[in-house]
Design an enzyme around this catalytic site. Structure first.
Site, PDB file in Angstrom:
ATOM      1  N   PHE A  64       1.996  -3.330   3.983  1.00 53.75           N
ATOM      2  CA  PHE A  64       2.465  -4.645   4.439  1.00 53.75           C
ATOM      3  C   PHE A  64       3.980  -4.720   4.234  1.00 53.75           C
ATOM      4  O   PHE A  64       4.531  -4.078   3.339  1.00 53.75           O
ATOM      5  CB  PHE A  64       1.813  -5.758   3.613  1.00 53.75           C
ATOM      6  CG  PHE A  64       0.417  -6.108   4.055  1.00 53.75           C
ATOM      7  CD1 PHE A  64      -0.217  -5.443   5.078  1.00 53.75           C
ATOM      8  CD2 PHE A  64      -0.261  -7.146   3.426  1.00 53.75           C
ATOM      9  CE1 PHE A  64      -1.501  -5.791   5.477  1.00 53.75           C
ATOM     10  CE2 PHE A  64      -1.544  -7.507   3.804  1.00 53.75           C
ATOM     11  CZ  PHE A  64      -2.163  -6.830   4.833  1.00 53.75           C
TER      12      PHE A  64
ATOM     13  N   GLU B 207      -0.791   5.367  14.145  1.00 48.39           N
ATOM     14  CA  GLU B 207      -0.501   6.577  13.364  1.00 48.39           C
ATOM     15  C   GLU B 207      -0.760   7.825  14.207  1.00 48.39           C
ATOM     16  O   GLU B 207       0.013   8.793  14.148  1.00 48.39           O
ATOM     17  CB  GLU B 207      -1.353   6.600  12.088  1.00 48.39           C
ATOM     18  CG  GLU B 207      -0.954   7.733  11.146  1.00 48.39           C
ATOM     19  CD  GLU B 207      -1.676   7.696   9.802  1.00 48.39           C
ATOM     20  OE1 GLU B 207      -2.672   6.965   9.667  1.00 48.39           O
ATOM     21  OE2 GLU B 207      -1.220   8.409   8.884  1.00 48.39           O
TER      22      GLU B 207
ATOM     23  N   HIS C  91      -9.810   2.526   0.447  1.00 51.13           N
ATOM     24  CA  HIS C  91      -8.362   2.344   0.512  1.00 51.13           C
ATOM     25  C   HIS C  91      -7.911   1.794  -0.840  1.00 51.13           C
ATOM     26  O   HIS C  91      -8.180   0.635  -1.161  1.00 51.13           O
ATOM     27  CB  HIS C  91      -8.010   1.386   1.653  1.00 51.13           C
ATOM     28  CG  HIS C  91      -6.539   1.233   1.887  1.00 51.13           C
ATOM     29  ND1 HIS C  91      -5.590   1.709   1.009  1.00 51.13           N
ATOM     30  CD2 HIS C  91      -5.855   0.675   2.911  1.00 51.13           C
ATOM     31  CE1 HIS C  91      -4.384   1.428   1.483  1.00 51.13           C
ATOM     32  NE2 HIS C  91      -4.510   0.807   2.638  1.00 51.13           N
TER      33      HIS C  91
ATOM     34  N   CYS D  57       0.808  -1.224   0.000  1.00 50.10           N
ATOM     35  CA  CYS D  57       0.000   0.000   0.000  1.00 50.10           C
ATOM     36  C   CYS D  57       0.840   1.272   0.000  1.00 50.10           C
ATOM     37  O   CYS D  57       0.287   2.373  -0.050  1.00 50.10           O
ATOM     38  CB  CYS D  57      -0.962  -0.029   1.177  1.00 50.10           C
ATOM     39  SG  CYS D  57      -2.129  -1.391   1.018  1.00 50.10           S
TER      40      CYS D  57
ATOM     41  N   HIS E 160      -2.608   8.183   6.703  1.00 53.49           N
ATOM     42  CA  HIS E 160      -2.860   6.909   6.022  1.00 53.49           C
ATOM     43  C   HIS E 160      -4.274   6.451   6.402  1.00 53.49           C
ATOM     44  O   HIS E 160      -5.034   6.037   5.547  1.00 53.49           O
ATOM     45  CB  HIS E 160      -1.793   5.897   6.418  1.00 53.49           C
ATOM     46  CG  HIS E 160      -1.875   4.612   5.668  1.00 53.49           C
ATOM     47  ND1 HIS E 160      -1.889   4.554   4.298  1.00 53.49           N
ATOM     48  CD2 HIS E 160      -1.972   3.319   6.088  1.00 53.49           C
ATOM     49  CE1 HIS E 160      -1.985   3.288   3.903  1.00 53.49           C
ATOM     50  NE2 HIS E 160      -2.045   2.514   4.972  1.00 53.49           N
TER      51      HIS E 160
ATOM     52  N   LYS F  10      -9.778   8.342   3.060  1.00 50.99           N
ATOM     53  CA  LYS F  10     -10.198   7.012   2.581  1.00 50.99           C
ATOM     54  C   LYS F  10     -11.705   6.808   2.706  1.00 50.99           C
ATOM     55  O   LYS F  10     -12.262   5.927   2.059  1.00 50.99           O
ATOM     56  CB  LYS F  10      -9.406   5.928   3.299  1.00 50.99           C
ATOM     57  CG  LYS F  10      -7.935   5.911   2.826  1.00 50.99           C
ATOM     58  CD  LYS F  10      -7.144   4.766   3.386  1.00 50.99           C
ATOM     59  CE  LYS F  10      -5.779   4.622   2.702  1.00 50.99           C
ATOM     60  NZ  LYS F  10      -4.842   5.726   2.983  1.00 50.99           N
TER      61      LYS F  10
END
Lengths: 264, 396
Positions: free
Chosen positions: B382, B301, B324, B162, B290, B319
């Protein structure tokens, strides 16, 4: 761009530790055509992860650790460029089979291991590293693109960089369309050009046209490995470095080329 | 780093194609998320699906690249005069002096999913229509975009989950700084597929309702699809434009799919981005988080942002609008940040109803109007990859 090659490692059937691989690459020893890929379980990983580590992880960690140490850097200390044309093709195949089946429920571990940067992730987990890593996937141009990217980062950031290339065998049916029949990995540590104890200095330049034919390894045994793995293109550079002769190489990259002048 | 001006941009997501449609959706606080109706994948939850993508046709002569992901890339490329702008850049720099560096996590894997359902029962082989190189391989995206734009500099596909398209910006900046090229087309594309939808479902990370980043009742992500592109050049083409001012990256070295809970790697990426831009935390007027909507991501975060910025900097996850968008989220959110800067828009954290009491961030349920000059935009993936971009008006 001029960079110094200060660490290298390779793993493939018949190519093991640098001491042994260097002698084969330099033409001092023949490649054993019957040798199997010999990869120790990656000692850097925790026992749990070690047991589950797939071939791409073992291929990459072995060369990254050896090349880093040769260059005098702790594993994980350097920013990384990882290049693989197929990623973990076997895991992707298994997931595709499951998705096509009557019960398309995926394994969460397989899923997170299918991302193209899984191997780079295991390297940073194994070494407890916070160093940035990028991961490229550029089909037959993976070696050329990754080397160009590594050299440009080395020059732009004025610091040593770890370049790791790996590909593992593909399963059918994807393997029928993408020939990769052996596991092979190579690592190169590039540093800003400096006099003294380097394996070689490399002058690397991209030209947008005049793609040459793919250069082949000199030794017939290495040529067989080269044919069976997309990142086997790195063997040509390793051979040139170990033969201690100035040489000019040109690798196709799209419609253009990467020219490398190797100065031992 | 030397600022790299966004001399042209293009994007397409489920909220719309082009900057005007995107800005309109932002201003109207209109989410694109709707119940999952993709390929009969009954996992529940909502998706940000680009409507009509099935009818998009690739330009003549590019059929070898046909797949959902390249159709999405093509839809985006046609927006906002991007193709003409790249033609102009070719005139200024030469086709061979422009790189194409694009991020994707799954490229055309949907084609392989379809092909695996159509294997020859006797041989197990894939059907003849399936094209590994053109429509499945990761490199297909960059080759298609470079070929269509007529750019002949180095093309590369970056795949760091991502964080792919955000990381592509850093890789392109290295190619420019080292003199390999003078300009770069950066960005990426990721499209809906069974692997992503069912994969996140297997991790129990898909919200059964519309994602609600930073909400006390958040239950996971909503998956979207998008493509976005930016042309990066050292010299601006006009006054008052926006530039990429700094980029920072790090790795967690912690876990494949769970972020380090204190956000140490996230903080490091943001600090490195500030250092790369030679800015202080106080120079940042807005953080595009994010903000996926998972419990773990949003908490870590927030901790990372608090340590660096305190709790007063206006933040938002976008998002809730787009879903996402996986590997393309970095470029999409950088382009949204650019729109916000140019239009004095502090976006709402769409989907937020009641802020998680454990999260001390300045988040609003509705848009605000304010001049913002510099935005920090975060992308995490990831493998523990963290990339932060600083987008803003360059110092004169």
């Amino acid at each position: 761009m001029r960079v110094s090659l200060i660490g290298a490692a390779v793993r493939a059937p018949g190519l093991g530790s640098w001491e042994q691989a260097r002698a084969v690459l330099a033409g001092e020893l023949p490649l054993d055509p019957d040798a199997l890929l010999d990869l120790p379980p990656p000692a850097l990983l925790s026992p749990n992860e070690r047991r589950r580590a797939g071939l791409p992880v073992r291929l990459a960690l072995a060369v990254c650790e050896e090349a880093s140490r040769m260059a005098g850097h702790e594993p994980g200390a350097l920013p990384g460029i990882f290049g693989s044309s197929n990623g973990d093709g076997a895991v992707v195949h298994d997931l595709l089979e499951t998705l096509a089946s009557a019960d398309p429920q995926l394994s969460p571990t397989r899923f997170h291991n299918s991302v193209h940067n899984a191997v780079a992730g295991y390297w940073s987990i194994a070494t407890g590293s916070s160093a940035p890593i990028t991961v490229l996937g550029c089909h037959d141009a993976t070696f050329a693109a990754s080397l160009l990217k590594a050299a440009s980062e080395c020059v732009a950031e004025a610091m040593p960089i770890l370049l790791c290339l790996y590909d593992a065998p593909m399963k059918l049916p994807l393997g029928a369309l993408r020939t990769t029949t052996i596991g092979l990995s190579a690592a190169f540590v590039l540093a800003p050009a400096r006099p003294g104890a380097a394996l070689a200095d490399l002058d690397i330049a991209f030209t947008p046209d005049a793609a040459p034919p793919e250069p082949e390894p000199i030794a017939p045994g290495l040529r067989s490995l080269w044919r069976q793995n997309p990142v086997g293109r790195g063997l040509v550079l390793l051979e040139a470095v170990t033969r201690k002769q100035p040489v000019s190489l040109a690798f196709p990259y799209g419609r253009g080329q990467i020219a490398i002048v190797v100065q031992p | 780093m030397t600022p790299l001006h966004l001399t042209a941009t293009a994007l397409a997501s489920a909220v719309g194609a082009g900057s005007a449609a995107t800005l309109d959706a932002l201003r109207q606080e209109r989410s694109s998320l709707a119940p999952c109706d993709f390929e009969e994948i009954a996992i529940g939850g909502q998706i940000g699906r680009v409507r009509g993508l099935e009818q998009v046709e690739l330009p003549a002569g590019f059929g070898e690249y046909d797949c959902r992901n390249n159709r999405l890339a093509w839809l985006a490329l046609q927006q906002d005069g991007f193709i003409e702008a790249v033609r102009g850049a070719i005139g200024r720099h030469g086709a061979g002096r422009i790189a194409v560096v694009l991020g994707t996590s799954t490229s055309g894997i949907l084609s392989a999913e379809t092909a695996y359902r159509a294997r020859d029962p006797a041989t197990g082989l894939l059907p003849d229509w399936f094209r590994y190189d053109g429509s499945y391989d990761l490199f297909s995206l960059s080759r298609f975009v470079a070929d269509r734009l007529g750019v002949t500099g180095p093309a590369m596909t970056v795949s760091t989950a991502c964080a792919s398209s955000a990381r592509a910006c850093l890789d392109a900046s290295h190619l420019i700084a080292s003199g390999v090229v003078d300009a770069a087309v950066v960005g990426g594309a990721d499209s809906l597929c069974g692997l992503t939808l069912r994969g996140f479902d297997s991790l129990d990370l898909i919200s059964p309702e519309r994602c609600r980043p930073f909400d006390a009742a958040r239950r996971g992500i909503s998956i979207g699809e998008a493509a976005g592109f930016a042309l990066l050049e050292r010299e601006p083409l006009r006054e008052g434009g926006v530039a990429l001012l700094g980029i920072g990256a790090s790795t967690d070295g912690y876990h494949m799919s769970s972020p380090q809970p204190d956000g140490i790697g996230a903080e490091q990426a943001m600090r490195r981005a500030l250092a790369s831009a030679t800015l202080d935390a106080a120079d940042i007027h807005h953080v595009n988080l994010h903000g996926t909507g998972t419990r773990a991501n949003d908490l870590m975060e927030a901790r990372a942002v608090n340590r660096l910025f305190g709790s007063d900097v206006p933040c938002a996850s976008t998002k809730g609008w787009t879903g996402h968008c996986m590997g393309s989220s970095g470029i999409v959110e950088a382009l949204i940040a650019s729109l916000c800067i140019e239009n004095d828009l502090l976006p709402a954290c769409h989907g937020l109803e009641t802020r998680d009491p454990e999260i001390a961030l300045d988040l609003e349920r509705h848009n605000r109007t304010a001049r913002i000059d510099r935005v920090m935009s975060n992308s995490f993936g990831f493998g523990g990859v963290n990339v932060s971009l600083v987008i803003g008006r360059p110092a004169r």
